[in-house]
Design an enzyme around this catalytic site. Structure first.
Site, PDB file in Angstrom:
ATOM      1  N   ASP A  42       0.945  -1.124   0.372  1.00 15.34           N
ATOM      2  CA  ASP A  42       0.404  -0.063  -0.523  1.00 15.34           C
ATOM      3  C   ASP A  42       0.797   1.523  -0.031  1.00 15.34           C
ATOM      4  OD1 ASP A  42      -2.225   1.601   0.662  1.00 15.34           O
ATOM      5  OD2 ASP A  42      -1.406   1.391   3.088  1.00 15.34           O
ATOM      6  N   ASP A  75      -0.313   5.423   0.555  1.00 13.04           N
ATOM      7  CA  ASP A  75      -0.748   6.402   2.233  1.00 13.04           C
ATOM      8  C   ASP A  75      -0.581   5.389   2.770  1.00 13.04           C
ATOM      9  OD1 ASP A  75      -1.137   8.775   0.547  1.00 13.04           O
ATOM     10  OD2 ASP A  75      -1.984   7.645  -1.175  1.00 13.04           O
ATOM     11  N   THR A 116      -2.329  -0.139  -4.620  1.00 16.62           N
ATOM     12  CA  THR A 116      -2.755   1.375  -3.685  1.00 16.62           C
ATOM     13  C   THR A 116      -4.380   1.860  -4.474  1.00 16.62           C
ATOM     14  OG1 THR A 116      -2.171   3.951  -3.670  1.00 16.62           O
ATOM     15  CG2 THR A 116      -2.329   2.781  -5.563  1.00 16.62           C
TER      16      THR A 116
END
Length: 247
Positions: free
Chosen positions: A11, A13, A45
């Site tokens: 991932d 963020d 993401t």
């Protein structure tokens, strides 16, 4: 290679990226070492391809990518493998809910991102990937969630405690990782999936090793096999050292 793991699904963020949206030098260095060991590093993401790509380029990745929470799977940068679109009628209904609740909202189409300040009059004529809501009013967010669940046909997650992200039902980062595994001829048991939010939960549960960041939402930490340091303390580098290099 003496590791049983052949892919790192990361991932961005709250996970790969620090709070100021950068990749720390230490994390970048350990990702480079993992790549040199033959490990595939796959960005996974909720962001659009355009938003994720510069970070992939910064890391020198030519590997598959998963964008928009799994609605797009890329065979390699700029080479689309699969795209899962949302019914424009669902987008229209979700937009009506957002307007009724007067909250911030956004939607990803193939061509661009729309939001509350810049919406479109022609929902029908576009290819839609994802819809999102943001509100710090817990009651409003709960009302939105209830209405979305009543609609059916939706995959509802979040990328922060204050938002809701909606993809077509069955489309998530786990489904994206499975498609990438098929492209690379590896098994889900050979994947390390790392994340911090509800949109990472399916991947963390499905991967051979599911890792939550220290800064992850509590339900994500509870579901993980391992909790690493936070995104501001090189948690990804720690995962690579521990599970790929056994340090």
């Amino acid at each position: 290679m003496n590791t049983k793991y052949k892919m790192l699904a990361l991932d961005m963020d709250g996970t790969l990226l620090t709070s100021d949206q950068t990749i720390s030098p230490d994390t970048a260095e350990w990702i480079k070492r993992a790549k040199e060991e033959g490990v595939h590093v796959c960005l996974s993401t909720g962001r659009s391809f355009e938003s994720a790509l510069p970070y992939g380029e910064e890391l020198g990745l030519s590997t598959p990518m998963i964008t928009v929470n799994g609605s797009e799977v890329w065979r390699a940068p700029h080479r689309l493998h699969q795209r899962s679109l949302m019914d424009p009628k669902l987008i229209s209904d979700m937009h009506a809910i957002a307007v009724a609740e007067d909250c911030w909202f956004w939607a990803y189409s193939v061509e661009r991102v729309y939001n509350k300040d810049h919406w479109t009059d022609s929902i029908e004529g576009k290819e839609w990937l994802k819809f999102g809501y943001h509100t710090e009013d817990d009651e409003a967010r709960h009302r939105i969630l209830m209405r979305l669940q009543d609609m059916g046909g939706l995959e509802i997650t979040n990328s922060s405690p204050h938002n809701l992200e909606v993809n077509p039902q069955g489309i998530n980062k786990a489904s994206g990782i499975r498609k990438v595994c098929g492209l690379l001829d590896i098994d889900m048991s050979e994947v390390i999936a790392v994340g911090d939010s509800m949109n990472d939960l399916a991947a963390i549960q499905a991967a051979g090793l599911g890792v939550a960041m220290e800064n992850a939402q509590e339900v994500v930490r509870e579901a993980a096999d391992f909790v690493t340091s936070s995104n501001d303390k090189d948690g990804i580098a720690e995962v690579i050292r521990k599970f790929i290099f056994h340090m």
